[in-house]
Each structure stands twice: as structure tokens, then as C-alpha cells.
Design an enzyme around this catalytic site. Structure first.
Site, PDB file in Angstrom:
ATOM      1  N   ARG A 159     -10.375   9.178 -15.336  1.00 46.67           N
ATOM      2  CA  ARG A 159     -11.531   9.950 -15.786  1.00 46.67           C
ATOM      3  C   ARG A 159     -11.456  10.244 -17.281  1.00 46.67           C
ATOM      4  NH1 ARG A 159     -10.623  10.383 -10.532  1.00 46.67           N
ATOM      5  NH2 ARG A 159     -12.288  11.031  -9.079  1.00 46.67           N
TER       6      ARG A 159
ATOM      7  N   GLY B 124     -10.264   0.364  -7.262  1.00 43.61           N
ATOM      8  CA  GLY B 124     -11.542   0.819  -6.736  1.00 43.61           C
ATOM      9  C   GLY B 124     -12.083   1.997  -7.525  1.00 43.61           C
TER      10      GLY B 124
ATOM     11  N   ARG C  14     -13.254  -4.324  -0.688  1.00 44.29           N
ATOM     12  CA  ARG C  14     -13.487  -2.888  -0.522  1.00 44.29           C
ATOM     13  C   ARG C  14     -14.979  -2.559  -0.602  1.00 44.29           C
ATOM     14  NH1 ARG C  14      -9.154   0.416  -3.958  1.00 44.29           N
ATOM     15  NH2 ARG C  14      -9.940   2.050  -2.585  1.00 44.29           N
TER      16      ARG C  14
ATOM     17  N   SER D 113     -15.945  11.441  -0.635  1.00 47.83           N
ATOM     18  CA  SER D 113     -15.445  10.467  -1.613  1.00 47.83           C
ATOM     19  C   SER D 113     -15.581  11.027  -3.012  1.00 47.83           C
ATOM     20  CB  SER D 113     -16.212   9.144  -1.511  1.00 47.83           C
ATOM     21  OG  SER D 113     -15.865   8.281  -2.580  1.00 47.83           O
TER      22      SER D 113
ATOM     23  N   GLN E 293     -14.796   9.409  -5.587  1.00 48.81           N
ATOM     24  CA  GLN E 293     -15.255   8.308  -6.440  1.00 48.81           C
ATOM     25  C   GLN E 293     -16.772   8.210  -6.438  1.00 48.81           C
ATOM     26  OE1 GLN E 293     -13.182   4.828  -5.070  1.00 48.81           O
ATOM     27  NE2 GLN E 293     -11.173   5.656  -5.575  1.00 48.81           N
TER      28      GLN E 293
ATOM     29  N   ASP F 255      -4.537   9.658   0.540  1.00 52.75           N
ATOM     30  CA  ASP F 255      -3.581   8.779  -0.143  1.00 52.75           C
ATOM     31  C   ASP F 255      -2.140   9.036   0.279  1.00 52.75           C
ATOM     32  OD1 ASP F 255      -5.508   7.396  -1.558  1.00 52.75           O
ATOM     33  OD2 ASP F 255      -5.417   8.727  -3.292  1.00 52.75           O
TER      34      ASP F 255
ATOM     35  N   ARG G 180      -4.604   0.186   5.748  1.00 51.84           N
ATOM     36  CA  ARG G 180      -3.331   0.917   5.726  1.00 51.84           C
ATOM     37  C   ARG G 180      -2.876   1.357   7.106  1.00 51.84           C
ATOM     38  NH1 ARG G 180      -4.199   4.197  -0.034  1.00 51.84           N
ATOM     39  NH2 ARG G 180      -3.417   2.480  -1.330  1.00 51.84           N
TER      40      ARG G 180
ATOM     41  N   ARG H  40       1.024   1.812  -2.088  1.00 49.49           N
ATOM     42  CA  ARG H  40       1.443   2.965  -1.292  1.00 49.49           C
ATOM     43  C   ARG H  40       2.238   2.545  -0.054  1.00 49.49           C
ATOM     44  NH1 ARG H  40      -0.461   6.995  -4.194  1.00 49.49           N
ATOM     45  NH2 ARG H  40      -2.539   6.819  -5.111  1.00 49.49           N
TER      46      ARG H  40
END
Length: 432
Positions: free
Chosen positions: A27, A97, A125, A168, A170, A318, A349, A391
Site C-alpha cells: 500500500r 494477487g 486466482r 476481502s 484487497q 493467511d 491451500r 506459506r
């Protein structure tokens, strides 16, 4: 594809400063590229993802320089004063992403044609979630079956009142970045509160925005001014070492200059439920973000168990892979639900966690939106498939610390997406 061998450890001791927060670094990089003047960013993330955001800013006309090395490294971004240029190449978002979704909102008001591309993982994605609100604002956006590459035909935007259908940060950020430059005041409601780094970052760069209850509003037509800022340490990166410290009764870990944003610290609440003991040694505020030094070890009796469902799953999405990776070592196990979003991250994941738990001999039940992982298990070393997901590679390196025998992490280089120093730090802190 590189392989890292992780051996069982006896304990974990020492202090660590994790790289700058990835979410905040993205950001700050984007807003610095749009702002007027030169922004200086200390402790900017060393991961590959925020580097993609910086590279995109350069392609849009900003100047990016690196001064110093190591802990003294400073990123200097001279912004475009609100006027991005027509890039001569596609905007390469790499594996990020965050870059692709948030950048789409930032560039949409500019009168150029932009193409956003990424690696193979990024093309899988979902991007339809940003097209809906941005199209309502007047953006002409082309996707390929709901995915990247993305083509944006920029131009003037109008304000909207938008209800986010899924939690979200994002998507929220894409709308706020577009609304910053639109005509009128854009409002956005979120039923589940997501991380608020964008709100803090926008205010730091001089923007006005307001929150009343679950509704955010941002007036359009605002300009931004450069800042000097220090990026807090990334709590999502610290999560791996926090979980590692809980695996051993005599561990003692100190994390310096760690981001303590209240919308991110739900992880600490979950770890406390499991049996973590935290001591906050210092805390201060920088540009709305809390930065602290914390000490962690595990309560006598070891790890208990946890139920992670509903809004909590969204808040720590996450960190769920590493919690799942240590779940077999807890007393009561860990139950994860309402985490279907994990299936559309850098990898599926849930499927990869299940695959690697099975490889290490764990018992579990997989669901479409989560996992049930019983406690009281003994795992053995295995060959871990990272799926080129950072991750997953790091989560199962932590599981390996309590396993019997050596564990090979295949695709270990994926850790560099967010935490290039991870394996070096792990070796330094672990005692065999």
C-alpha cells in the site's frame, strides 16, 4: 526447484526482527507512486511480492531508488503527483494477487490502457471480484474467464455505494483507491471487518476518509503528499516463529518492531487460547499502525486446542496453514471451518495442507471449507510439496521441528515471495 532439509529441534531461543509487513509495503509503494514528492520507506518488505508493486510503480512513471543495505535499507519513491503515464510494457504483478487487485483500482481513473499480467499461479486466482465494483464506477475491464491477464481502459470514474460480498481487504482497497480519484464520495460496507492498513495508509498520505459503523466513505478528487515511514514487522511472517516457539516447553522468543494492528492480532488471541504466554515489552504508533516488541513462550502443560470458524477464519486466513501444520502436536486438535477462500490463494491451500499432513503421517478430515486435525499425534519426517506456495513451504518447516527424522521441503525457494530470510532465521533460532 530448491530443497531445504529441516531437522528436529530441541528448543527455539532468541530474538528476531521479521521483514516489513507485506500488506503495508504494497500500500505504501502504490500510494507513494501516486503521491507528490519523494516518499522514504524504512524496513520495506524484502519479499518478491512488494517488489512487484514497486516495479509496477516504475512502469507507471514513478522513480524508485534503494539507499543503504540490510537493516539500514531505505526505499525512496518519487511519485507522479497524481498522473500515471501510459506504460510501454505490461504491468507484471508476478505472484502477487495484492498487487493485481489493488493496482487495478489505483490505475483505473487514468486515461490510458493498462495490461496486468502475472505468473501461472496468479492467472488461476479469481479477479471477477474486483471487476464488479470497478465496472459500476465506470471502468472498462477485460478478463479471461474471470482471471488475469487483465486489460483496463482507464478514464473518469463515478462514486458508488458498494456492499462487499466476501471479506476481502484487497477488494476494499481497490474500491478505496479508485474512489480517491472518482467524482463524488464513494461508500463501502463490509459485514466482516477486514484489515485496515489501507485506511491508515491513505490517511498517512493526506487523504480524508471516514468510518461510521461498518461503512467507509472516501471523497473523490483528493491528492496525496509524500511521507517518511517505517514499515512495521510482518505479523503473518512472525506467525511461523510464534508457532515454532509453542512447540517446545523451554522456548523463549522475542520479536522486535512487530506490527500490532488490532485487525491483525486475532492470531495472537488464537495462540493465547492454544496456550501461548505473551508479554508486550514496548508499543508505539507510527502513521496509525501499532508497532511493538513481544516475548512469547508456552504455558505449562503445552498446547491445548482451538475452534476457528466464521469471521475469525477470515481474519487469520493467511495464518491458517501454519496453525494446521502444528495442530497434530496440540492436546485437543484444531478445527478449521469457513475458510473456503484458502482454496483460491496462491494454491489450493486446504488440499496442500492435507497432502503434506498425510505425508508426515497425520490423521485428519478434509472439508470443502476447512479441516479437522486431532491432537496428540506423532509425525515423521517426509518430502513436503510446497506447491510453490510460500506459506505452505514455511508452515511445514515448522511442523518438521517436532517430527521424527529429517523433512525435505521441496520448492523451498517459494518462501522468498514474502520472507527471503526465513530458513536462515530458522536455523539461527533452533537448537538441535
Amino acid at each position: 526447484m530448491s530443497i531445504e532439509v529441516v531437522r528436529p529441534a530441541r528448543t527455539l531461543q532468541g530474538s528476531l526482527t521479521v521483514p516489513g509487513d507485506k500488506s503495508i509495503s504494497h500500500r505504501y509503494a502504490m500510494l507513494a507512486g501516486l503521491a507528490e514528492g519523494m516518499t522514504r520507506l524504512s524496513n520495506f518488505s524484502t519479499g518478491a511480492d512488494p517488489a512487484s508493486s514497486l516495479a509496477c510503480m516504475e512502469a507507471l512513471g514513478a522513480t524508485v531508488k534503494t539507499a543503504g543495505e540490510g537493516p539500514a535499507r531505505v526505499i525512496e519513491v518519487t511519485g507522479t503527483a497524481g498522473k500515471f503515464i501510459q506504460p510501454t510494457v505490461a504491468l507484471d504483478c508476478g505472484n502477487s494477487g495484492s498487487t493485481m487487485r489493488m493496482l487495478s483500482g489505483l490505475i483505473a481513473p487514468h486515461p490510458h490502457t493498462f495490461t496486468l499480467i502475472g505468473d501461472h499461479s496468479l492467472t488461476l486466482r479469481p479477479m471477477e471480484r474486483i471487476r464488479k465494483p470497478l465496472s459500476q464506477m465506470g471502468v472498462k475491464m477485460e478478463l479471461v474467464d474471470g482471471h488475469a491477464p487483465i486489460t483496463i481502459h482507464g478514464g473518469p470514474l463515478r462514486a458508488i455505494d458498494f456492499d462487499t460480498p466476501i471479506p476481502s481487504a484487497q477488494v476494499k482497497t481497490a474500491v478505496l483507491f479508485a474512489g480517491l480519484q472518482a467524482t463524488g464520495t464513494t461508500s463501502l460496507s463490509e459485514s466482516v471487518r477486514t484489515r485496515d492498513h489501507s485506511e491508515h495508509a491513505l490517511r498517512a498520505f493526506g487523504a480524508t476518509l471516514n468510518r461510521v459503523g461498518d461503512k467507509l466513505s472516501i471523497p473523490g478528487g483528493q491528492g496525496l503528499k509524500a511521507i517518511d515511514a517505517t514499515v512495521p514487522g510482518d505479523l503473518s511472517s512472525a506467525a511461523f516463529f510464534l508457532c515454532a516457539a509453542l512447540l517446545f516447553p523451554d522456548s523463549n522468543l522475542v520479536l522486535d518492531s512487530l506490527g500490532m494492528n488490532p485487525t491483525r492480532t486475532a492470531l495472537l488471541d488464537v495462540l493465547a487460547t492454544l496456550g501461548a504466554k505473551f508479554k508486550v515489552l514496548t508499543v508505539e504508533e507510527h502513521h496509525g499502525e501499532m508497532i511493538g516488541t513481544i516475548q512469547v513462550n508456552v504455558a505449562p502443560g503445552g498446547l491445548k486446542g482451538a475452534d476457528i470458524t466464521g469471521a475469525l477464519s477470515a481474519m487469520i486466513i493467511d495464518e491458517l496453514p501454519v496453525l494446521a501444520a502444528i495442530a497434530p502436536y496440540t492436546r485437543d486438535g484444531i478445527r478449521i471451518r469457513d475458510a473456503k477462500e484458502l482454496r483460491v490463494k496462491e494454491s489450493d491451500r486446504i488440499a496442500l495442507v492435507a497432502k503434506n499432513l498425510a505425508a508426515m503421517g497425520a490423521k485428519f478430515t478434509e472439508f470443502e471449507d476447512g479441516l479437522d486435525i486431532p491432537g496428540g499425534q506423532t509425525l515423521h519426517g517426509a518430502q513436503i510439496d510446497s506447491g510453490t506456495d510460500h506459506r505452505i513451504a514455511m508452515a511445514f518447516s515448522i511442523a518438521a521441528l517436532r517430527a521424527e527424522g529429517e523433512t525435505e521441503i521441496h520448492g523451498a525457494e517459494a518462501a522468498a515471495i514474502s520472507f527471503p530470510e526465513f530458513f536462515t532465521n530458522l536455523r539461527e533460532l533452533c537448537t538441535a
